[in-house]
Design an enzyme around this catalytic site. Structure first.
Site, PDB file in Angstrom:
ATOM      1  N   PRO A 111      -0.551   6.605 -65.787  1.00 42.11           N
ATOM      2  CG  PRO A 111      -3.046   5.950 -65.367  1.00 42.11           C
ATOM      3  CD  PRO A 111      -1.572   5.182 -65.718  1.00 42.11           C
ATOM      4  CB  CYS A 112       2.960   7.376 -61.760  1.00 41.16           C
ATOM      5  SG  CYS A 112       3.314   9.226 -62.439  1.00 41.16           S
TER       6      CYS A 112
END
Length: 258
Positions: free
Chosen positions: A161-162
């Site tokens: 989940p950047c």
DNA sequence: ACGCAGGCTCGCT
DNA sequence: GAGCGAGCCTGCG
């Protein structure tokens, strides 16, 4: 473009690796890909026998299968076949925002890049962390910009989940699929983007409770439970410490204890 | 006081 | 060894 020779060499190497035991040849030789629904529309997902190795939104490739396959080839350097379904666990991971124990194939990345992605994977749904936080977590506290570069090359966005890594000044920051998609993802996870912006406008980047004397990032689940009369805002962790607060053990707003 | 654009710098590839 | 930013900081208007 890879030549026929490259492919043959690759096949030879792979066959050599196969020697030890009985395996599914096709699964080893070919990656597979398909599309699957996500919170931001259909996404293309590719995987090897070791796990998911590449993901793009349909939007980012203009819904063009060939464009996705070109990008996949650059990343992977081996052929891919279309599959009817994504590997088990992919759809739930996308739906929940939690990759959990979903196998990922991150071969081909540097140790630094893998470390960045592993740290990023630990950011809970609905919370955000600054780039600096990721840098601290991997013991490279000054490599903030390199962290950003590594996230920019994240082969499996959404699963790693950047989009939960944002700028220290409260701005949302950049994103492979554009800042608007990043913001949409955060809102879908119930991040109060507007409140974060309002706080940043007052130069408040940390929230504490005067009942517990603990400071958090504003998006930390614990910070969100602080009731209004007890909420204290801080610009820096140093300032919070001077006021007698200690960093939250969940969101770890400061690595360096003191 | 505040928002903004430009310049700068720093690790990594 | 040079180039490259999904950032950061400062000074200006």
């Amino acid at each position: 473009m890879a030549t026929g020779e490259d492919d043959l060499a690759r096949v030879a190497r792979m066959l050599a690796e196969l020697a030890p035991g009985p395996v599914d040849l096709t699964g080893r030789l070919f990656a597979q890909w398909c599309t699957v629904g996500s919170p931001v529309g259909e996404v293309y997902v590719a995987s090897t026998d070791r796990g998911v190795c590449y993901l793009r939104t349909g939007e980012s490739v203009g819904g063009d299968d060939q464009r996705f396959l070109e990008q996949l080839r650059d990343r992977l350097g081996r052929p891919a076949r279309r599959a009817a379904r994504p590997p088990a666990g992919v759809a739930p991971a996308l739906r929940s925002g939690r990759p959990g124990r979903l196998p990922l194939d991150l071969r081909g990345l540097s140790d630094f890049e893998r470390a960045v992605l592993e740290a990023t994977a630990r950011i809970p749904v609905g919370e955000t962390r600054p780039y600096r936080w990721v840098a601290e977590r991997i013991a490279r506290p000054t490599a903030v910009r390199a962290v950003a570069s590594a996230l920019g090359r994240n082969p499996v966005p959404l699963l790693i989940p950047c989009h939960r890594v944002t700028r220290a000044n409260g701005d949302i920051g950049g994103y492979v699929f554009g800042g608007q998609v990043k913001e949409r993802l955060l809102r879908l996870e119930d991040v109060n983007v507007d409140e974060v912006n309002d706080l940043a406008g007052e130069h408040v980047y940390f929230l504490g409770s005067d009942t517990t004397n603990i400071v958090c990032f504003p998006t930390c689940h614990h910070a969100r439970r602080i009731t209004e009369p007890h909420r204290q805002g801080f610009r820096t962790i140093a300032q919070a410490r001077r006021a007698g607060y200690r960093p939250c053990k969940h969101c770890k707003p400061a690595e360096l204890a003191a």
